[in-house]
Design an enzyme around this catalytic site. Sequence first.
Site: not given
Ligand code: AMP
Ligand code: MG
Length: 519
Positions: A103, A122, A192, A199, A269
Amino acid sequence: MKLNLQDTFSKELPADPIREQSRRQVMNACFSYATPRIPSNPSLLHVSDEMLEALDLSKEDAASEEFLSIFSGAKLLEGSDPYAMCYGGFQFGNWAGQLGDGRATNLGEVVHNDQRWALQLKGAGETPYSRRADGLAVLRSSIREHLCSEAMYHLGVPTTRSLSLALTGDEVLRDMMYDGNTAYEKGAVVCRMAPSFIRFGNFQILAANKDTDTLRVLTDYTIKHFFPEIKVGCEETYLQFFREVASRTLDMVIHWQRVGFVHGVMNTDNMSILGLTIDYGPYGWLEDYDYNWTPNTTDKAHRRYRYGNQPNITLWNVAQLGHSLLALIEDEQALKSVLEEYKRNYVERYHHMMASKVGLENSTPEDRKLFIRLEEILQLSEADMTIFYRELTNVDQDSNDALEVIQSAFYKPEEITGDIAEQWSQWLNDYKVRLKNEDRTAAERKIAMDKVNPKYVLRNYMAQLAIDKADLGDYTLIAEFYEMLKRPYEDQPEMNQWYAKRPDWARHKVGCSMLSCSS
Ligand code: AMP
Ligand code: MG
């Protein structure tokens, strides 16, 4: 509005040849092209004047229709070819495969005053990495990211920055506490900024796919642009890189421990290769000093990402990165020596950090006992970390009322009796004796301590208050906190209200002490 776009990531690294937005596994590439989603009715809620300046933009630029369009995703910046990065990661200790910017879309890189800034929206819609999710972000998490990244910078913690916060005018469906209660929330987009958003996971996905060629290209790129001090083309180059990443990451986590920041989702990540705090999700600020505290409800059972475990997890993450770089470094022993070095450096830097917090100038290993005891006693009853250290500056070697001086840090002052009071008195006495060996005057020490012990942090309930107001269309608290948190170490008498313990209503409230990854 003119921005000096000079892309390198998308110009120098291999792209996914497919241009469509379909969700897919991407091989032999570092990114996929992705266009931001057009918001239905965008409006700007807040802009960081410092980040404007960093881009050589004026307040007038920020007030323009064009600014809103570009930083909400409605319109593309001239010359921009946006993309989403491909990365993988270990989530809660398990390899999760390809993740990527699900996203986030990168608008490009702007260079101003010899400083490179990658711009990333974002919450701007789907990308090939969105997996089963919608690519969107909600207002509450966007406010938290915008305010906290700027606050962390001013605390002296390495971090990504945030230029702007905008509402999209769209609704986003979320199950905030993962309990079946879905609700529509306001959608938002944050822009951002960081020199780069690469990463650990960008390297890991290539290693997992056994794509050593691209791994080498990405590593060479990263060294060339962001680690110019490393000599390239020699046998030690990649090892040096790994060592430097480990060192920067350690620095970051020591700062977290210093200010009481708990990231909440230290998956690989979410670890920046530049050692920046990245991905503000269910993070939290330590209020009562508790090594076991985690703000993340998803982590409540195992508490992997609890405050006291952050340095260990950092090491674990660094070790996983090392594993991914093995194909380039080809020397497992050398990799292990970097991890050993991390452990030694940790002990040293932690000691140094603690010495600075309690105001010891020429600290010796002997002081270690004093620090360990302090951390133990702080956990005997609920004591507010920020207030404790800030008030400790008022204790000097002759204080007869030291326990009185720090009294305001205790959530339940009535508990500071008997054995606990005894332990405190003992520690404060030891501390006062130790202060006698210091050369600095009490006044000099206070000045130094006040530079490492913040007075104002974005307490969890404060962010929630700003969110609650914003939900009603009042954005004043966002602006007020943004300004106040620019000077976290200075006394700001007019802000006294925010130098206070967490109010009781916030103790168990969602968004204050309990946060979820749903954002
Ligand atoms: P995070 O734990 O928030 O860092 O996210 C882990 C993974 O999920 C990353 O690849 C993000 O891009 C993806 N992600 C989190 N929220 C969303 C969303 N609403 N739509 C698409 N991908 C998401
Ligand atoms: Mg993330």
